[in-house]
Motif scaffolding. Structure first.
Motif, PDB file in Angstrom:
ATOM      1  N   LEU A  19       0.870  -1.176   0.000  1.00 47.51           N
ATOM      2  CA  LEU A  19       0.000   0.000   0.000  1.00 47.51           C
ATOM      3  C   LEU A  19       0.908   1.226   0.000  1.00 47.51           C
ATOM      4  N   VAL A  20       0.745   2.096  -1.001  1.00 47.58           N
ATOM      5  CA  VAL A  20       1.620   3.265  -1.110  1.00 47.58           C
ATOM      6  C   VAL A  20       0.797   4.543  -1.148  1.00 47.58           C
ATOM      7  N   HIS A  21       1.424   5.613  -0.698  1.00 42.74           N
ATOM      8  CA  HIS A  21       0.837   6.937  -0.797  1.00 42.74           C
ATOM      9  C   HIS A  21       1.516   7.638  -1.965  1.00 42.74           C
ATOM     10  N   LEU A  22       0.753   7.956  -2.998  1.00 46.55           N
ATOM     11  CA  LEU A  22       1.283   8.672  -4.159  1.00 46.55           C
ATOM     12  C   LEU A  22       0.953  10.148  -3.987  1.00 46.55           C
ATOM     13  N   GLU A  23       1.987  10.913  -3.689  1.00 45.15           N
ATOM     14  CA  GLU A  23       1.793  12.346  -3.510  1.00 45.15           C
ATOM     15  C   GLU A  23       1.629  13.026  -4.863  1.00 45.15           C
ATOM     16  N   PRO A  24       1.004  14.181  -4.881  1.00 39.20           N
ATOM     17  CA  PRO A  24       0.816  14.901  -6.139  1.00 39.20           C
ATOM     18  C   PRO A  24       2.148  15.276  -6.794  1.00 39.20           C
ATOM     19  N   ILE A  25       2.172  15.208  -8.106  1.00 35.76           N
ATOM     20  CA  ILE A  25       3.313  15.688  -8.893  1.00 35.76           C
ATOM     21  C   ILE A  25       2.776  16.544 -10.034  1.00 35.76           C
ATOM     22  N   ILE A  26       3.616  17.408 -10.585  1.00 36.30           N
ATOM     23  CA  ILE A  26       3.252  18.221 -11.741  1.00 36.30           C
ATOM     24  C   ILE A  26       3.587  17.416 -12.997  1.00 36.30           C
ATOM     25  N   VAL A  27       2.627  17.324 -13.912  1.00 35.85           N
ATOM     26  CA  VAL A  27       2.810  16.547 -15.128  1.00 35.85           C
ATOM     27  C   VAL A  27       2.387  17.336 -16.365  1.00 35.85           C
ATOM     28  N   ALA A  28       2.971  16.944 -17.488  1.00 36.51           N
ATOM     29  CA  ALA A  28       2.462  17.332 -18.799  1.00 36.51           C
ATOM     30  C   ALA A  28       1.608  16.150 -19.242  1.00 36.51           C
ATOM     31  N   SER A  29       0.399  16.423 -19.663  1.00 37.74           N
ATOM     32  CA  SER A  29      -0.577  15.363 -19.882  1.00 37.74           C
ATOM     33  C   SER A  29      -1.260  15.504 -21.240  1.00 37.74           C
ATOM     34  N   ALA A  30      -1.601  14.349 -21.816  1.00 35.66           N
ATOM     35  CA  ALA A  30      -2.414  14.305 -23.026  1.00 35.66           C
ATOM     36  C   ALA A  30      -3.216  13.015 -22.992  1.00 35.66           C
ATOM     37  N   VAL A  31      -4.394  13.030 -23.578  1.00 36.21           N
ATOM     38  CA  VAL A  31      -5.248  11.852 -23.599  1.00 36.21           C
ATOM     39  C   VAL A  31      -5.176  11.212 -24.980  1.00 36.21           C
ATOM     40  N   HIS A  32      -4.890   9.906 -24.981  1.00 32.09           N
ATOM     41  CA  HIS A  32      -4.896   9.126 -26.218  1.00 32.09           C
ATOM     42  C   HIS A  32      -6.214   8.368 -26.292  1.00 32.09           C
ATOM     43  N   GLN A  33      -6.918   8.546 -27.401  1.00 32.34           N
ATOM     44  CA  GLN A  33      -8.159   7.819 -27.624  1.00 32.34           C
ATOM     45  C   GLN A  33      -7.973   6.967 -28.865  1.00 32.34           C
ATOM     46  N   GLY A  34      -7.982   5.653 -28.668  1.00 30.82           N
ATOM     47  CA  GLY A  34      -7.772   4.738 -29.782  1.00 30.82           C
ATOM     48  C   GLY A  34      -7.255   3.412 -29.283  1.00 30.82           C
ATOM     49  N   SER A  35      -6.620   2.673 -30.171  1.00 30.46           N
ATOM     50  CA  SER A  35      -6.126   1.345 -29.814  1.00 30.46           C
ATOM     51  C   SER A  35      -4.740   1.435 -29.173  1.00 30.46           C
ATOM     52  N   LEU A  36      -4.351   0.368 -28.500  1.00 31.30           N
ATOM     53  CA  LEU A  36      -3.007   0.310 -27.931  1.00 31.30           C
ATOM     54  C   LEU A  36      -1.948   0.332 -29.028  1.00 31.30           C
ATOM     55  N   ARG A  37      -2.309  -0.143 -30.195  1.00 30.53           N
ATOM     56  CA  ARG A  37      -1.376  -0.179 -31.321  1.00 30.53           C
ATOM     57  C   ARG A  37      -0.864   1.221 -31.679  1.00 30.53           C
ATOM     58  N   THR A  38      -1.676   2.243 -31.417  1.00 30.02           N
ATOM     59  CA  THR A  38      -1.288   3.610 -31.766  1.00 30.02           C
ATOM     60  C   THR A  38      -0.884   4.448 -30.559  1.00 30.02           C
ATOM     61  N   LEU A  39      -0.783   3.819 -29.381  1.00 27.96           N
ATOM     62  CA  LEU A  39      -0.475   4.558 -28.157  1.00 27.96           C
ATOM     63  C   LEU A  39       0.853   5.310 -28.252  1.00 27.96           C
ATOM     64  N   PHE A  40       1.883   4.670 -28.788  1.00 31.88           N
ATOM     65  CA  PHE A  40       3.185   5.331 -28.854  1.00 31.88           C
ATOM     66  C   PHE A  40       3.265   6.334 -29.999  1.00 31.88           C
ATOM     67  N   THR A  41       2.772   5.981 -31.183  1.00 27.86           N
ATOM     68  CA  THR A  41       2.898   6.875 -32.336  1.00 27.86           C
ATOM     69  C   THR A  41       1.956   8.071 -32.269  1.00 27.86           C
ATOM     70  N   GLN A  42       0.732   7.856 -31.786  1.00 26.46           N
ATOM     71  CA  GLN A  42      -0.244   8.945 -31.765  1.00 26.46           C
ATOM     72  C   GLN A  42      -0.465   9.528 -30.370  1.00 26.46           C
ATOM     73  N   GLY A  43       0.062   8.868 -29.337  1.00 28.45           N
ATOM     74  CA  GLY A  43      -0.098   9.356 -27.969  1.00 28.45           C
ATOM     75  C   GLY A  43       1.201   9.894 -27.399  1.00 28.45           C
ATOM     76  N   TYR A  44       2.162   9.006 -27.208  1.00 22.73           N
ATOM     77  CA  TYR A  44       3.439   9.396 -26.608  1.00 22.73           C
ATOM     78  C   TYR A  44       4.239  10.365 -27.481  1.00 22.73           C
ATOM     79  N   ALA A  45       4.432  10.026 -28.750  1.00 25.05           N
ATOM     80  CA  ALA A  45       5.327  10.818 -29.617  1.00 25.05           C
ATOM     81  C   ALA A  45       4.928  12.292 -29.692  1.00 25.05           C
ATOM     82  N   PRO A  46       3.654  12.620 -29.954  1.00 28.25           N
ATOM     83  CA  PRO A  46       3.293  14.044 -30.006  1.00 28.25           C
ATOM     84  C   PRO A  46       3.485  14.759 -28.671  1.00 28.25           C
ATOM     85  N   LEU A  47       3.189  14.077 -27.563  1.00 30.64           N
ATOM     86  CA  LEU A  47       3.350  14.705 -26.249  1.00 30.64           C
ATOM     87  C   LEU A  47       4.825  14.944 -25.946  1.00 30.64           C
TER      88      LEU A  47
END
Length: 152
Positions: free
Chosen positions: A84-112
């Motif tokens: 059981l862990v306590h995850l404290e808040p952190i500041i992040v840059a965030s984007a939402v990927h909507q689609g298949s896992l197949r495109t998670l890196f090319t259309q989600g991670y890469a642009p972010l």
């Protein structure tokens, strides 16, 4: 890209050192273990599944530290086998990927990643995937929030 603070949360966590292609299998196996622990300890989930990576590599052959977490309402006197862990808040840059896992890196991670690199922000080394809408392995549609921790 959105800059935001993550919520403060308690979560059950399992960790592994693995390579990117191993995440799918580890997620399925560890997810079942955590679900069973939640049920047997009579805990209440309080948010979507979360994968946390430390220094996520750019290649599938490089090992990295990975964790799967399920947020839960803070239990009193928890004595389960899963950490059981306590995850404290952190500041992040965030984007939402909507689609298949197949495109998670090319259309989600890469642009972010490209947008963060163009900005004045600095990566902290921690990244997260928040599974807001998971429809099972092989599904054509998921809603996964990608978060990169930022150094202050």
């Amino acid at each position: 890209m959105q800059i935001k603070e993550t919520p403060d949360m308690w979560a059950l966590r399992l960790t592994k050192r693995l390579c990117i292609p191993e995440v799918k299998q580890a997620g399925q196996e560890c997810g079942r273990i955590i679900e069973n622990a939640i049920a047997s300890a009579d805990l209440t989930p309080s948010g979507p599944w979360l994968f946390i990576a430390q220094n996520l590599p750019k290649t599938g052959k490089t090992p990295f530290d990975w964790a799967i977490c399920r947020p839960v309402e803070k239990p009193n006197g928890y004595r389960g086998a899963i950490e059981l862990v306590h995850l404290e808040p952190i500041i992040v840059a965030s984007a939402v990927h909507q689609g298949s896992l197949r495109t998670l890196f090319t259309q989600g991670y890469a642009p972010l990643v490209a947008e963060i690199e163009r900005s004045r922000h600095v990566f902290s080394g921690e990244s997260r995937e928040v599974y807001h809408d998971w429809n099972g392995p092989g599904a054509a549609y998921h809603r996964i929030e990608i978060q990169f921790g930022l150094s202050r």
